[in-house]
Design a protein around this motif. Structure first.
Motif, PDB file in Angstrom:
ATOM      1  N   ALA A   1     -36.278  17.874   8.525  1.00 54.77           N
ATOM      2  CA  ALA A   1     -36.639  18.040   7.122  1.00 54.77           C
ATOM      3  C   ALA A   1     -37.545  19.261   6.922  1.00 54.77           C
ATOM      4  O   ALA A   1     -37.557  19.868   5.861  1.00 54.77           O
ATOM      5  CB  ALA A   1     -37.343  16.785   6.610  1.00 54.77           C
TER       6      ALA A   1
ATOM      7  N   ASP B   1     -32.135  18.433   0.967  1.00 54.11           N
ATOM      8  CA  ASP B   1     -30.898  17.750   1.347  1.00 54.11           C
ATOM      9  C   ASP B   1     -30.902  17.257   2.789  1.00 54.11           C
ATOM     10  O   ASP B   1     -30.019  16.509   3.196  1.00 54.11           O
ATOM     11  CB  ASP B   1     -29.698  18.669   1.080  1.00 54.11           C
TER      12      ASP B   1
ATOM     13  N   ILE C   1     -33.225  15.345   3.761  1.00 53.86           N
ATOM     14  CA  ILE C   1     -33.774  13.992   3.627  1.00 53.86           C
ATOM     15  C   ILE C   1     -32.820  13.192   2.759  1.00 53.86           C
ATOM     16  O   ILE C   1     -32.625  13.513   1.584  1.00 53.86           O
ATOM     17  CB  ILE C   1     -35.185  14.035   2.998  1.00 53.86           C
ATOM     18  N   GLN C   2     -32.202  12.186   3.369  1.00 47.98           N
ATOM     19  CA  GLN C   2     -31.217  11.401   2.632  1.00 47.98           C
ATOM     20  C   GLN C   2     -31.545   9.911   2.634  1.00 47.98           C
ATOM     21  O   GLN C   2     -31.014   9.159   1.848  1.00 47.98           O
ATOM     22  CB  GLN C   2     -29.805  11.653   3.196  1.00 47.98           C
ATOM     23  N   GLN C   3     -32.424   9.482   3.550  1.00 44.03           N
ATOM     24  CA  GLN C   3     -32.716   8.049   3.601  1.00 44.03           C
ATOM     25  C   GLN C   3     -34.168   7.800   3.196  1.00 44.03           C
ATOM     26  O   GLN C   3     -35.021   8.672   3.396  1.00 44.03           O
ATOM     27  CB  GLN C   3     -32.467   7.512   5.009  1.00 44.03           C
ATOM     28  N   SER C   4     -34.412   6.639   2.634  1.00 40.73           N
ATOM     29  CA  SER C   4     -35.789   6.342   2.261  1.00 40.73           C
ATOM     30  C   SER C   4     -36.547   5.860   3.492  1.00 40.73           C
ATOM     31  O   SER C   4     -35.977   5.257   4.395  1.00 40.73           O
ATOM     32  CB  SER C   4     -35.822   5.289   1.162  1.00 40.73           C
TER      33      SER C   4
ATOM     34  N   ASP D   1     -39.936  10.514   0.760  1.00 36.69           N
ATOM     35  CA  ASP D   1     -38.979   9.972  -0.204  1.00 36.69           C
ATOM     36  C   ASP D   1     -38.897  10.792  -1.489  1.00 36.69           C
ATOM     37  O   ASP D   1     -37.833  10.935  -2.073  1.00 36.69           O
ATOM     38  CB  ASP D   1     -39.326   8.509  -0.541  1.00 36.69           C
TER      39      ASP D   1
ATOM     40  N   ILE E   1     -36.267  13.520  -1.323  1.00 36.58           N
ATOM     41  CA  ILE E   1     -34.846  13.232  -1.093  1.00 36.58           C
ATOM     42  C   ILE E   1     -33.991  13.970  -2.118  1.00 36.58           C
ATOM     43  O   ILE E   1     -34.185  13.816  -3.326  1.00 36.58           O
ATOM     44  CB  ILE E   1     -34.553  11.712  -1.192  1.00 36.58           C
TER      45      ILE E   1
ATOM     46  N   THR F   1     -32.860  12.667  -6.028  1.00 37.79           N
ATOM     47  CA  THR F   1     -33.751  11.661  -6.623  1.00 37.79           C
ATOM     48  C   THR F   1     -34.658  12.317  -7.663  1.00 37.79           C
ATOM     49  O   THR F   1     -34.796  13.538  -7.714  1.00 37.79           O
ATOM     50  CB  THR F   1     -34.676  11.012  -5.562  1.00 37.79           C
TER      51      THR F   1
ATOM     52  N   ASP G   1     -33.794   6.681  -7.466  1.00 30.09           N
ATOM     53  CA  ASP G   1     -32.597   7.299  -6.880  1.00 30.09           C
ATOM     54  C   ASP G   1     -31.570   7.579  -7.976  1.00 30.09           C
ATOM     55  O   ASP G   1     -31.273   6.713  -8.792  1.00 30.09           O
ATOM     56  CB  ASP G   1     -32.006   6.323  -5.846  1.00 30.09           C
TER      57      ASP G   1
ATOM     58  N   ARG H   1     -28.552   9.107  -7.046  1.00 32.46           N
ATOM     59  CA  ARG H   1     -27.351   9.553  -6.339  1.00 32.46           C
ATOM     60  C   ARG H   1     -26.101   8.746  -6.658  1.00 32.46           C
ATOM     61  O   ARG H   1     -25.004   9.253  -6.546  1.00 32.46           O
ATOM     62  CB  ARG H   1     -27.605   9.583  -4.826  1.00 32.46           C
TER      63      ARG H   1
END
Lengths: 366, 378
Positions: free
Chosen positions: A164, A300, A302-305, A312, A315, A318, A345, A347
């Motif tokens: 990240a 991009d 960072i995609q998961q919480s 977060d 992300i 978001t 979120d 997405r």
């Protein structure tokens, strides 16, 4: 963590984020458990001719002061505290909790009292930051505690964080300059908008950003980074927003948070977890009932919480809003001892309208 | 598992050494590995109504700075340093280390330059302390590095440290109060003495102390403590002294130091190992070859040499002297960048004569000269 990665990260932070100059007094504070990173930063700062003002902290001491301190002990701002805030030209904050619940035994009202009593220092800090008189950057390091909250092994979490940060890129600074340019394009678009409407699951929120400046978070003030943000006209927010991720803040878990706004002010709140904590934070002061920030995450990698807002809120896809202190450099006028980011979120099916026109869908600007 | 003795140490420091008062601003300085003691002191200080603030060092940062810094960086104080020293009411410095040889690769001149740059800070510290505006205490937290230097396991070293502070006693504060009274009486007796003569193996040294002030060290500024010291007359020291224990300077050891004094000044110096360093240090300035301190260790809870001067100079039954800077409060006028303590064991056959009269033998004052200084048994 490999020494090479820590050195690379220290170099990016000192040279790119803080642009350290000879003679700068640079305060570095964060958990003492991150000694190898303190060493890497000290080396880099010293090579650059700066005066390191090293302030490693002991979480156990922080918890003891907050939980045992009397009202007077918590609210007295000493000369030592004032100097810590006034003296540095640049400040690097290290976020690296070995155990993210280290403040869980501290009643929320004690934390609120402490933060409130330091308002005079924090307000002045933000003003000096906004005027460019001082610089600040917060960096989140991989720790076992953060990995555990994210439901990951430490090794996997380390890869996630350095990914990240783009520390392993052949030229990390070039990446961040490119990210900065991409975000600048989005800002150009957002700057023309007066009213933003955010629509997602259980969310339909209107924020007024007319005349406010959108700022480009491109690795200078946070690391990892990647967002565009502003401070809304805080008395004009209306509607409701539902937060998508569980999170941990000051050692307290919260989840299923929903907020309803009228004339900018939170008029109703709900949480499936951490309700008492949420109420305590909201009641910190008047400004804690209003939004100090609205932003879009654009990293991009960072995609998961991770339950950690430092990651977060970045992300890609978001949006997040913060209750409390606003950014004077964005034109914000809301003052508070609180600045609490909560992420929504966009997405899957989220939409953003600018003055009635659809400008983003599924987390992507059109 | 937490060690009750750490809590007890914190209690003695806050209640006895510093006599913490509500509203006082306390600064605690320590390496991060002393966290358990820092936490106990913070806890006790909070209970007593003070405002504790903590300044810890992370491992390796001092070496990183000393290795990379240009001359100007080494000698620049942080802008916060002086105003902070002017603002605090209480200061606790905790000695502890990850590795006592951490700075062995750093040019001693660079370390000295940092120390010199801190002179105004130390001056303000001493001035405020003398004016009773600032109370301070230096203590130690047991660690593997100190244990290793003392040839002990950590567990044995912990016992050594806490016994040195008499923390195994049911009421250490009461024991220290009693000791302070007795030691005050010893200092009063010594203040009438004009000349002291120390006799031990290869040692026959005469020190002039007429008109100088003897300071009893009763656990307020050092903890553990136990010594009584003065600043000898700069031109009077004469004779020979052989130090039983290695003299340690910034982690470097000089073994079996022998000094010959004439007219107050070292005229001959010898060491079995580290002679070069010894001669170099004695020559750093005018005052470095003159005694700035003469003292008698009076903590009979400390019996082992451990290579930490905080403990070694207190060993009951020893005397120590420092070449270099003296303490103005004793009447000493010797000035130097050096203050190097060296310890001489008097426990087997050592004698001290005051103006020709035997007052001390085999590590103890004679009962007719001074009351017994042993800590209560517990």
């Amino acid at each position: 963590m490999s020494a090479a990665r820590l050195e690379a990260l220290a170099s990016i932070l000192c040279r790119y984020s803080l642009e350290v100059q000879p003679g700068d007094v640079v305060r570095v504070h964060g958990p003492a458990s991150e000694a190898p990173f303190f060493v890497a930063v000290t080396r880099e700062l010293t090579r650059l001719g700066a005066q390191p003002m090293l302030r490693p902290t002991l979480p156990s001491v922080e918890a003891a002061i907050l939980s045992m301190g009397s009202d007077e002990q918590l609210t007295t701002v000493t000369e030592v505290d004032r100097l810590e805030s006034e003296v540095p030209d640049k400040t690097l904050t290290i976020w690296a909790d070995a155990n993210t619940r280290y403040l869980s035994a501290v009643p929320p009202d004690r934390q609120a009292l402490w933060s409130r009593s330091r308002r005079s220092l924090s307000d002045r800090f933000f003003e000096r930051l906004a005027s460019g008189e001082i610089r600040w950057c917060g960096v989140a390091l991989p720790t076992r505690g953060f990995a555990q909250d994210a439901g990951m092994s430490f090794g996997a979490f380390e890869e996630f964080v350095f990914g990240a940060c783009h520390v392993d890129d052949p030229d990390p600074v070039a990446f961040w300059r490119g990210q900065s340019a991409r975000q600048a394009e989005v800002i150009e678009r957002l700057a023309q908008i007066s009213e933003l409407r955010i629509v997602a699951e259980d969310t339909d929120l209107v924020v007024d950003v007319a005349g406010r400046a959108w700022l480009n978070a491109d690795g200078r003030e946070n690391f990892p980074d990647g967002e565009v943000y502003t401070s809304p006209r805080h008395e004009l927010t209306r509607g409701h927003i539902s937060f998508s991720f569980d999170a941990t803040y000051n050692g307290h878990d919260f989840g299923g948070v929903r907020l309803w706004f009228e004339d900018g002010r939170v008029v109703r709140h709900e949480a499936s977890r951490g309700r008492e904590f949420l109420a305590g934070m909201l009641d910190m002061d008047d400004g804690s009932h209003y939004l100090g920030e609205v932003a879009f995450g654009m990293n991009d990698e960072i995609q998961q919480s991770t339950r950690n807002v430092a990651f977060d809120e970045k992300i890609g896809g978001t949006t997040h809003v913060a209750l409390g202190a606003s950014f004077p450099e964005a034109g914000g006028t809301n003052r508070s001892g609180l600045h609490w980011d909560i992420v929504c979120d966009l997405r899957s099916g989220g939409e953003v309208y600018g003055d009635g026109e659809l400008i983003a869908r599924d987390g992507r600007f059109l | 598992m937490s060690d009750r003795r750490v809590e007890s140490l914190a209690r003695v420091i806050c209640e006895y050494s510093l006599r913490v008062e509500p509203g006082q601003l306390m600064l605690i300085e320590a390496p991060a590995l002393a966290e358990p003691l820092v936490l106990e002191i913070v806890t006790r200080a909070l209970e007593m109504g003070a405002l504790p603030r903590v300044r810890v060092a992370a491992e390796g940062t001092q070496l990183a700075f000393l290795s990379e810094a240009a001359e100007e960086q080494l000698t620049t104080l942080l802008p916060s340093a002086m105003p902070e020293m002017a603002a605090i009411d209480l200061r606790v410095a905790i000695h502890s280390a990850w590795n006592t040889r951490e700075l062995s690769g750093v040019d001693p001149g660079r370390v000295a330059a940092v120390r010199e740059a801190q002179a105004p800070l130390m001056e303000l510290y001493m001035r405020r302390s003398a004016a009773k505006e600032l109370r301070w205490c230096v203590t130690a937290y047991p660690c593997e590095a100190f244990a290793q230097d003392a040839d002990m396991s950590l567990a044995a070293y912990e016992d050594f440290v806490y016994r040195a502070g008499w923390l195994h006693l049911p009421d250490p504060v009461a024991a220290w109060r009693g000791f302070a009274e007795t030691l005050g009486a010893v200092a009063d007796r010594l203040s009438g003495v004009r000349t002291l003569r120390v006799l031990a193996e290869d040692t026959d040294l005469t020190v002039g102390v007429a008109g100088r002030t003897w300071v009893p060290c009763n656990g307020e500024r050092n903890f553990p403590d136990g010594e009584v010291f003065t600043g000898p007359i700069e031109t009077a020291t004469t004779g020979d002294v052989r130090f039983s224990f290695p003299a340690i300077f910034s982690g470097r050891e000089v073994e079996d130091v022998r000094l010959r004094f004439d007219g107050g000044r070292v005229v001959q110096s010898e060491a079995a190992a580290g002679q070069e360093l010894l001669r170099q240090m004695l020559a750093i300035d005018e005052g470095a070859s003159i005694l700035g301190e003469f003292a008698i260790g009076t903590n009979y809870g400390v019996q082992d040499f451990s290579k930490q001067i905080l403990f070694d100079e207190k060993i009951g039954g020893t005397c120590h002297m420092a070449v270099g800077a003296g303490y103005p409060e004793t009447g000493s006028t010797n000035r130097s960048g050096l203050h190097w303590d060296m310890v001489c064991d008097l426990r087997s056959g050592g004698e001290i004569h005051a103006d020709g009269e035997l007052i001390y033998r085999d590590g103890r004052f004679l009962p007719e000269f001074a009351p017994d200084l042993s800590p209560p048994q517990g």
